[in-house]
Design a protein around this motif. Structure first.
Motif, PDB file in Angstrom:
ATOM      1  N   SER A  45      81.789  23.537  28.247  1.00  0.00           N
ATOM      2  CA  SER A  45      81.266  22.513  29.148  1.00  0.00           C
ATOM      3  C   SER A  45      80.917  23.103  30.511  1.00  0.00           C
ATOM      4  N   ALA A  46      81.799  23.988  31.025  1.00  0.00           N
ATOM      5  CA  ALA A  46      81.521  24.625  32.317  1.00  0.00           C
ATOM      6  C   ALA A  46      80.278  25.511  32.234  1.00  0.00           C
ATOM      7  N   ALA A  47      80.147  26.251  31.121  1.00  0.00           N
ATOM      8  CA  ALA A  47      78.961  27.100  30.947  1.00  0.00           C
ATOM      9  C   ALA A  47      77.689  26.257  30.864  1.00  0.00           C
ATOM     10  N   LYS A  48      77.782  25.101  30.197  1.00  0.00           N
ATOM     11  CA  LYS A  48      76.620  24.220  30.109  1.00  0.00           C
ATOM     12  C   LYS A  48      76.243  23.667  31.470  1.00  0.00           C
ATOM     13  N   PHE A  83      72.618  23.670  36.074  1.00  0.00           N
ATOM     14  CA  PHE A  83      72.427  23.852  37.512  1.00  0.00           C
ATOM     15  C   PHE A  83      71.409  24.960  37.783  1.00  0.00           C
ATOM     16  N   TYR A  84      71.515  26.055  37.029  1.00  0.00           N
ATOM     17  CA  TYR A  84      70.571  27.168  37.218  1.00  0.00           C
ATOM     18  C   TYR A  84      69.150  26.729  36.876  1.00  0.00           C
ATOM     19  N   LEU A  85      68.986  26.000  35.761  1.00  0.00           N
ATOM     20  CA  LEU A  85      67.650  25.547  35.368  1.00  0.00           C
ATOM     21  C   LEU A  85      67.077  24.574  36.399  1.00  0.00           C
ATOM     22  N   SER A  86      67.930  23.700  36.938  1.00  0.00           N
ATOM     23  CA  SER A  86      67.444  22.766  37.954  1.00  0.00           C
ATOM     24  C   SER A  86      66.993  23.515  39.205  1.00  0.00           C
ATOM     25  N   LYS A  87      67.759  24.566  39.575  1.00  0.00           N
ATOM     26  CA  LYS A  87      67.364  25.367  40.737  1.00  0.00           C
ATOM     27  C   LYS A  87      66.056  26.124  40.469  1.00  0.00           C
ATOM     28  N   VAL A  88      65.878  26.594  39.243  1.00  0.00           N
ATOM     29  CA  VAL A  88      64.631  27.276  38.898  1.00  0.00           C
ATOM     30  C   VAL A  88      63.454  26.318  39.002  1.00  0.00           C
ATOM     31  N   ASP A  89      63.618  25.097  38.460  1.00  0.00           N
ATOM     32  CA  ASP A  89      62.547  24.096  38.558  1.00  0.00           C
ATOM     33  C   ASP A  89      62.261  23.742  40.018  1.00  0.00           C
TER      34      ASP A  89
END
Length: 245
Positions: free
Chosen positions: A173-176, A181-187
């Motif tokens: 769950s933490a990894a997900k 969060f990383y994908l949202s920052k990339v977008d």
């Protein structure tokens, strides 16, 4: 005829009752037999003793451990905990033993007195056996567990498995969450970069100088020359037409 039919019906009903009674008695016998077996097993389990091995020597497996400890008493069940998979991978990469190793174990003896005696006798002693054995010089780390039964071990193992699964679920769950969060920052970064590119293009368009075209023009005639010209024409007209000045 009617009496004969009544007698036949009574006989058939009595036969059915006898069959039902026989089936019920057989069921009761099976229940009693099962109950006696369970009581016997419970008595045997109460007489058994469990020993704990805090360390299992390298290359030791359940079969070899059973062969060694069977010399000291009758064994029932035996369980060894496999080592951590990460440690096994590291050992294989470093060129070590490629087989399965174990971190700890439990051994159940038929008699708790024998289990206690074996633990007191072997703990801290050299394993021995054949000198070419890989654990010949290893020492026993064994302890008798008082008032500990095999059912307690199964419950403990089940609890450890549940704890491990819960921990694994939390890690996943933490990894997900980190991935999201990383994908949202990339977008967000892509959106900001697109906005910046549009602003740069807009500034470039605004900075282009406007073309102002200039055409050569003739200077207008001044008012003074016009007044002199008008005055001259009046004098001429007066001379021509004989007007007074």
């Amino acid at each position: 005829m009617a009496e004969e039919e009544v007698g036949v019906a009574r006989a058939s009903s009595q036969g059915e009752d006898d069959a039902r009674l026989k089936v019920a008695m057989e069921k009761e016998k099976r229940k009693e037999k099962r109950k006696r077996l369970l009581l016997k097993e419970a008595e045997k389990a109460e007489r058994r003793g469990v020993c704990y091995l805090s360390r299992v020597p390298p290359h030791m497996d359940p079969l070899k451990l059973r062969q060694i400890l069977s010399q000291y008493g009758d064994l029932q069940r035996l369980y060894l905990t496999p080592e951590d998979p990460a440690a096994q991978v590291r050992r294989k990469k470093s060129g070590g033993f490629r087989g399965q190793e174990f971190s700890e174990g439990w051994v159940e003896f038929t008699d708790k007195k024998v289990a206690k005696r074996v633990a007191n006798m072997l703990n801290g002693e050299q394993i021995g056996g054949k000198k070419r054995s890989s654990f010949y010089y290893d020492l026993w780390n064994i302890k008798y567990l008082s008032k500990f039964k095999w059912d307690d071990l199964t419950e403990e193992i089940a609890m450890k498995n549940a704890t491990r699964e819960q921990k694994l679920a939390m890690e996943l769950s933490a990894a997900k969450r980190e991935r999201d969060f990383y994908l949202s920052k990339v977008d967000q970064s892509k959106t900001l970069s697109k906005i910046g590119e549009r602003l740069k293009k807009k500034k470039k368009i605004e900075m282009v100088p406007k073309v102002v075209r200039q055409f050569p023009q003739k200077k207008p005639v001044s008012n003074d020359n016009g007044e002199n010209r008008a005055q001259l024409s009046k004098d001429i007209l007066a001379g021509v037409f004989g007007g007074s000045s």
